[in-house]
Design an enzyme around this catalytic site. Sequence first.
Site, mmCIF file in Angstrom:
data_model
loop_
_atom_site.group_PDB
_atom_site.id
_atom_site.type_symbol
_atom_site.label_atom_id
_atom_site.label_comp_id
_atom_site.label_asym_id
_atom_site.label_seq_id
_atom_site.Cartn_x
_atom_site.Cartn_y
_atom_site.Cartn_z
ATOM 1 N N ASP A 296 -11.012 2.578 4.089
ATOM 2 C CA ASP A 296 -11.435 1.196 3.833
ATOM 3 C C ASP A 296 -12.942 1.078 3.592
ATOM 4 O OD1 ASP A 296 -9.279 -0.719 3.976
ATOM 5 O OD2 ASP A 296 -9.063 -0.215 6.097
ATOM 6 N N GLN B 279 -4.817 -1.463 9.827
ATOM 7 C CA GLN B 279 -4.704 -2.791 9.224
ATOM 8 C C GLN B 279 -5.298 -3.860 10.138
ATOM 9 O OE1 GLN B 279 -3.578 -3.197 6.083
ATOM 10 N NE2 GLN B 279 -3.886 -5.401 6.139
ATOM 11 N N LYS C 279 0.838 -1.207 0.000
ATOM 12 C CA LYS C 279 0.000 0.000 0.000
ATOM 13 C C LYS C 279 0.869 1.253 0.000
ATOM 14 C CE LYS C 279 -3.787 -2.448 2.285
ATOM 15 N NZ LYS C 279 -4.516 -2.744 3.527
HETATM 16 N N1 GUN Z 1 -6.776 -6.891 6.290
HETATM 17 C C1 GUN Z 1 -7.032 -7.669 5.216
HETATM 18 N N2 GUN Z 1 -7.596 -6.921 4.239
HETATM 19 C C2 GUN Z 1 -7.702 -5.655 4.705
HETATM 20 C C3 GUN Z 1 -8.192 -4.442 4.158
HETATM 21 O O1 GUN Z 1 -8.674 -4.353 3.025
HETATM 22 N N3 GUN Z 1 -8.101 -3.342 4.979
HETATM 23 C C4 GUN Z 1 -7.583 -3.412 6.229
HETATM 24 N N4 GUN Z 1 -7.561 -2.295 6.953
HETATM 25 N N5 GUN Z 1 -7.129 -4.531 6.773
HETATM 26 C C5 GUN Z 1 -7.180 -5.654 6.004
#
Ligand code: GUN
Length: 297
Positions: free
Chosen positions: A120, A97, A53
Amino acid sequence: MSAKILSGREISAEVRQELKQRVEKLKMKGLTPGLVMVRVGEDAASVSYMRQKGKTSEEVGIYSETIVFPEETPEEALLKKIAELNKDHKFHGILVQLPLPRHISQDRVINAIDPMKDADCFHPVNVGRLLIGDPYLLPCTPHGVQQILIRSGYSPEGKHVVICGRSNLNGKPLFAILIQKRAGANATVTVCHTGTKNLPEITRSADILVAAMGSPRFIKANMVKEGAVVIDVGVNRIEDPSKKSGFGLVGDTDFEALKEKVEAITPVPGGVGPMTVTMLMWNTIMAAETQTGITVG
Ligand code: GUN
């Protein structure tokens, strides 16, 4: 004939190019979209996702920072940091996350993020807005699925879409996106789950089948209609002695068998995965435009 392979990598690259151009224009107007990512602990998959990311933010021109707390950090400390970030004008998007360590409530943490900065789209306000047909941002993975379909010429409009899996992350929000009364959606959607009777009968009725239940290679060739379009959201680690790491990634579909029967299918890896990160960039840019009123039309 073998199916068309829908490359999420290629579609991602196309979307990122568009986003990069958008960010360049925003920067000329004095706006640099900013994303802050917070992790608690050193879960290997989370470390790798966050690195991806960060790299993609840089590629697109988004300013990003990563904050890492030790595993034993108390929930209050994390909530305090989120309250600070909510007020920090450098950041238009905040991402925590997941998964979080067990002593921290995921719900309390998600609820603490300002819904306007919820990159998200996990906050109940944003989930609710999507469900009532007035979305602010869209959740990244399901939005990525929709973009793959549209950009590959398989618009879901008027089609029967069958989604296997009802998770808050994938199945439910994808359902909410695809039933919207708007272009690129407007589908008839069936959601299957562990309580579903006659699953193969239902999956065989799908024009578009989305596998998002988290069971390695669950969807077999006899569960799909000839000529269907299949999107595989699954990411399952399985042992693979032929790999240096000792494991490989497989989806929720029996890819090798399905590709001889269906019209088009996404691979794992290289299908939906890259789209998730790209749509996070999309959300950060949209959030920055909404919060500042600076936009490029
Ligand atoms: N953990 C696995 N996929 C995601 C996601 O799309 N966003 C976040 N914040 N954590 C994750």
